[in-house]
Scaffold this active site. Structure first.
Site, PDB file in Angstrom:
ATOM      1  N   ASN A  23     -50.734 -78.725-160.732  1.00  0.00           N
ATOM      2  CA  ASN A  23     -51.080 -77.896-159.576  1.00  0.00           C
ATOM      3  C   ASN A  23     -51.169 -76.404-159.900  1.00  0.00           C
ATOM      4  OD1 ASN A  23     -51.333 -80.217-158.158  1.00  0.00           O
ATOM      5  ND2 ASN A  23     -49.397 -80.027-157.031  1.00  0.00           N
ATOM      6  N   ARG A  91     -59.560 -83.291-153.683  1.00  0.00           N
ATOM      7  CA  ARG A  91     -59.396 -82.291-152.650  1.00  0.00           C
ATOM      8  C   ARG A  91     -59.239 -80.877-153.212  1.00  0.00           C
ATOM      9  NH1 ARG A  91     -57.606 -80.540-147.693  1.00  0.00           N
ATOM     10  NH2 ARG A  91     -56.452 -78.884-148.653  1.00  0.00           N
ATOM     11  N   PRO A 121     -56.663 -80.352-143.348  1.00  0.00           N
ATOM     12  CA  PRO A 121     -57.758 -79.430-143.010  1.00  0.00           C
ATOM     13  C   PRO A 121     -57.767 -78.211-143.934  1.00  0.00           C
ATOM     14  CG  PRO A 121     -55.921 -79.115-141.502  1.00  0.00           C
ATOM     15  CD  PRO A 121     -55.538 -80.261-142.402  1.00  0.00           C
ATOM     16  N   ASP A 123     -58.708 -75.102-142.491  1.00  0.00           N
ATOM     17  CA  ASP A 123     -58.934 -74.011-141.542  1.00  0.00           C
ATOM     18  C   ASP A 123     -58.297 -72.691-141.989  1.00  0.00           C
ATOM     19  OD1 ASP A 123     -56.599 -75.704-140.994  1.00  0.00           O
ATOM     20  OD2 ASP A 123     -56.152 -74.257-139.412  1.00  0.00           O
ATOM     21  N   LEU A 124     -57.140 -72.763-142.656  1.00  0.00           N
ATOM     22  CA  LEU A 124     -56.459 -71.517-143.048  1.00  0.00           C
ATOM     23  C   LEU A 124     -57.194 -70.829-144.203  1.00  0.00           C
ATOM     24  CD1 LEU A 124     -52.787 -72.850-142.799  1.00  0.00           C
ATOM     25  CD2 LEU A 124     -53.882 -71.238-141.223  1.00  0.00           C
ATOM     26  N   ASP A 306     -43.901 -83.301-152.561  1.00  0.00           N
ATOM     27  CA  ASP A 306     -44.374 -84.058-153.730  1.00  0.00           C
ATOM     28  C   ASP A 306     -43.252 -84.844-154.418  1.00  0.00           C
ATOM     29  OD1 ASP A 306     -46.913 -83.143-153.247  1.00  0.00           O
ATOM     30  OD2 ASP A 306     -46.886 -81.606-154.804  1.00  0.00           O
TER      31      ASP A 306
HETATM   32  N1  EPU Z   1     -52.810 -77.121-143.820  1.00  0.00           N
HETATM   33  C1  EPU Z   1     -53.472 -76.745-142.683  1.00  0.00           C
HETATM   34  N2  EPU Z   1     -54.599 -75.972-142.804  1.00  0.00           N
HETATM   35  C2  EPU Z   1     -55.061 -75.564-144.016  1.00  0.00           C
HETATM   36  C3  EPU Z   1     -54.367 -75.940-145.182  1.00  0.00           C
HETATM   37  C4  EPU Z   1     -53.232 -76.719-145.062  1.00  0.00           C
HETATM   38  O1  EPU Z   1     -53.068 -77.099-141.578  1.00  0.00           O
HETATM   39  O2  EPU Z   1     -56.081 -74.846-144.058  1.00  0.00           O
HETATM   40  C5  EPU Z   1     -51.604 -77.954-143.715  1.00  0.00           C
HETATM   41  C6  EPU Z   1     -51.695 -79.255-144.488  1.00  0.00           C
HETATM   42  O3  EPU Z   1     -52.368 -80.269-143.749  1.00  0.00           O
HETATM   43  C7  EPU Z   1     -50.238 -79.559-144.758  1.00  0.00           C
HETATM   44  C8  EPU Z   1     -49.643 -78.177-144.989  1.00  0.00           C
HETATM   45  O4  EPU Z   1     -50.527 -77.258-144.351  1.00  0.00           O
HETATM   46  O5  EPU Z   1     -49.632 -80.135-143.629  1.00  0.00           O
HETATM   47  C9  EPU Z   1     -49.465 -77.784-146.438  1.00  0.00           C
HETATM   48  O6  EPU Z   1     -50.674 -78.009-147.152  1.00  0.00           O
HETATM   49  P1  EPU Z   1     -51.127 -77.123-148.387  1.00  0.00           P
HETATM   50  O7  EPU Z   1     -52.374 -76.402-148.048  1.00  0.00           O
HETATM   51  O8  EPU Z   1     -49.973 -76.305-148.881  1.00  0.00           O
HETATM   52  O9  EPU Z   1     -51.478 -78.243-149.459  1.00  0.00           O
HETATM   53  P2  EPU Z   1     -52.534 -78.083-150.623  1.00  0.00           P
HETATM   54  O10 EPU Z   1     -52.523 -76.681-151.080  1.00  0.00           O
HETATM   55  O11 EPU Z   1     -53.812 -78.702-150.239  1.00  0.00           O
HETATM   56  C10 EPU Z   1     -50.876 -78.481-152.606  1.00  0.00           C
HETATM   57  C11 EPU Z   1     -50.697 -79.489-153.689  1.00  0.00           C
HETATM   58  C12 EPU Z   1     -50.235 -80.806-153.094  1.00  0.00           C
HETATM   59  C13 EPU Z   1     -48.916 -80.547-152.359  1.00  0.00           C
HETATM   60  C14 EPU Z   1     -49.113 -79.472-151.283  1.00  0.00           C
HETATM   61  C15 EPU Z   1     -47.835 -79.088-150.578  1.00  0.00           C
HETATM   62  C16 EPU Z   1     -52.361 -78.813-155.316  1.00  0.00           C
HETATM   63  C17 EPU Z   1     -53.590 -79.136-156.060  1.00  0.00           C
HETATM   64  N3  EPU Z   1     -51.963 -79.684-154.386  1.00  0.00           N
HETATM   65  O12 EPU Z   1     -51.889 -79.006-151.748  1.00  0.00           O
HETATM   66  O13 EPU Z   1     -49.976 -81.643-154.218  1.00  0.00           O
HETATM   67  O14 EPU Z   1     -48.488 -81.748-151.731  1.00  0.00           O
HETATM   68  O15 EPU Z   1     -49.640 -78.288-151.909  1.00  0.00           O
HETATM   69  O16 EPU Z   1     -46.881 -78.645-151.483  1.00  0.00           O
HETATM   70  O17 EPU Z   1     -51.711 -77.808-155.588  1.00  0.00           O
HETATM   71  C18 EPU Z   1     -49.702 -83.685-155.326  1.00  0.00           C
HETATM   72  O18 EPU Z   1     -49.631 -83.039-156.401  1.00  0.00           O
HETATM   73  O19 EPU Z   1     -49.374 -84.902-155.243  1.00  0.00           O
HETATM   74  C19 EPU Z   1     -50.158 -82.999-154.124  1.00  0.00           C
HETATM   75  C20 EPU Z   1     -50.636 -83.660-153.063  1.00  0.00           C
END
Ligand code: EPU
Length: 419
Positions: A23, A91, A121, A123-124, A306
């Site tokens: 990540n 993603r 999503p 959106d952020l 995770d």
């Molecule tokens: N969220 C929103 N809006 C957005 C973005 C996120 O509502 O625009 C919500 C998500 O739906 C979730 C929360 O905010 O409920 C946190 O999501 P986040 O955006 O932090 O997740 P991510 O950046 O897409 C990364 C890791 C994930 C890990 C999450 C949380 C990477 C490539 N992926 O995802 O890793 O679970 O942060 O720590 O860095 C994994 O490695 O198995 C994995 C899924």
């Protein structure tokens, strides 16, 4: 498609070297798009998610070379439309948006769909780009961002589940080349965000505060090539610690950073395991009695989502009642039904699993549904009676470098079978 057979009951002892963080590596590779000059990234793990990212960079026009853990990227001339066929597979492809709009003023990427761990999503991310002055439109499943002139801004990236990791990365990368100063509030504090900020600063960016809730980015005119070594994967490390807790005698992780693992080490300590740490090593001894736990996932520095599935696997075999709530991805409990097939006693109530420990699990054929759920099934299989058969193991290869070989090196008996 491969399947994995885990012969339960073998004891684990020895040393495991932790790979570079998936990540961290994904957004850092995306960040190489921010400059025409060559970048060299070391300790890039050999995973299918990394392969997708390198393919996207090549498709966008970058020259990509890979020699074992070192990747060289030279993105001299690039296009800004990411091909759907590759983007849809991962993603995290969404984190090419920030660098593309930062450098080229426009980008088009297909909208990531939901996945088994939740809606997910963006959106952020889009809110951050709009705050920087970009025009965002979503049409026919594509996000198009037009940003001929990015301007520094103040933006909060807090969502209803807390901060966003890739959203923070994306806005930070775009803001690195914006005019003026950008302040991100409610930024994600994960070590992977800090690793990306350190790489961007090596490229000539002016970023302060990464690792805290407020990141300040002073935009610069252009970025240059840089060389960087990716931090150790704290989730791989946590997964091996749980393997050691489930089936270990004494396991030492090398190239693991204990300061990134506090939220995992503390509950393992409370559960009765003996842990020793030094600057870049962690040892877990599986002695003493095990105690049940109450765990709530939170953004860093809280207990990571995770690691939720892997800890559930441990707690299924821990006497007493444990309660595990996922506040980040409340739907991320696909492993529960599979663990129940192995004899676990778990009730699922919304985003909370209530786990009644049983003395032993029994091997069964199970289905991997996502990366961390598959890891949990593999860990459960280490201590189950009989041979656990895990299907759809491509999920595990997305995020764990040679996990079967690494576990076999410390005493496990895991076979990979072509079906
Ligand atoms: N969220 C929103 N809006 C957005 C973005 C996120 O509502 O625009 C919500 C998500 O739906 C979730 C929360 O905010 O409920 C946190 O999501 P986040 O955006 O932090 O997740 P991510 O950046 O897409 C990364 C890791 C994930 C890990 C999450 C949380 C990477 C490539 N992926 O995802 O890793 O679970 O942060 O720590 O860095 C994994 O490695 O198995 C994995 C899924």
């Amino acid at each position: 498609m491969d399947k994995i057979l885990v012969h339960g009951g073998r004891k684990l002892a020895g040393r495991v070297r932790i790979s570079g963080s998936k990540n961290s590596a994904l957004p850092i590779l995306a960040a190489t798009l921010l400059t025409k000059e060559p970048c060299v990234i070391h300790r890039v793990p050999d995973l299918s998610d990394i392969h997708y990212m390198l393919t996207i960079l090549s498709e966008l026009g970058a020259e990509v070379e890979r020699a074992s853990g070192t990747v060289r990227v030279r993105a001299e001339n690039i296009t800004t439309d990411a091909p759907y066929e590759i983007v849809r597979k991962m993603r995290a492809s969404v984190c090419i948006l920030g660098p593309l709009i930062g450098r080229e003023g426009e980008a088009s990427v297909s909208l990531p769909g939901g996945c088994v761990i939740g809606d997910r999503p963006i959106d952020l991310h889009l809110k951050g780009f709009e705050a920087l002055g970009a025009a965002v439109s979503v049409k026919s499943g594509n996000v198009r961002v037009l940003a001929p002139h990015l301007k520094g801004t103040n933006v909060s990236l807090r969502g209803k589940f807390g901060s966003t990791v890739l959203g923070t990365d994306n806005v930070m990368m775009a803001a690195a080349l914006a005019d003026g100063i950008t302040i991100i509030d409610s930024a994600a504090e994960e070590p992977e965000v800090v690793d990306l900020a350190n790489f961007l600063n090596k490229m000539g960016a002016k970023i302060e505060g990464a690792g805290s809730r407020r990141i300040v980015i002073e935009g610069v005119k252009e970025l240059h090539g840089a060389e960087h070594e990716v931090i150790p994967d704290r989730i791989e490390a946590g997964t091996f610690l749980v393997a050691a807790a489930i089936a270990g005698v004494n396991v030492t992780l090398t190239r693991a950073f204990p300061e990134h693992l506090k939220a995992v080490l503390d509950p393992l300590g409370q559960a009765g395991f003996h842990i020793e740490t030094s600057a870049d090593q962690v040892t877990l001894k599986a002695n003493g009695s095990r105690k049940p736990l109450r765990l709530d996932t939170e953004p860093y520095p809280g207990f990571p989502t995770d690691m939720q599935a892997q800890m559930c696997a441990l707690l299924t075999m821990t006497d007493g009642i444990s309660v595990v709530t996922d506040n980040v991805f409340p739907q991320r409990f696909m492993h529960v039904a599979e663990l129940k097939r192995m004899g676990a006693n778990i009730e699922l109530n919304g985003g909370t699993a209530i786990i009644h420990g049983v003395p032993k699990l029994e091997a069964a054929p199970v289905m991997a549904s996502d990366l961390r759920a598959s890891a949990a099934l593999l860990l459960a299989g280490l201590a189950a009676d009989g041979v656990t058969e895990i299907n759809r193991v491509y999920h595990i290869d997305r995020g764990y470098e040679r996990i079967d070989d690494k576990l076999n090196d410390i005493g496990a008996q895991i076979e990979r079978v072509k079906v």
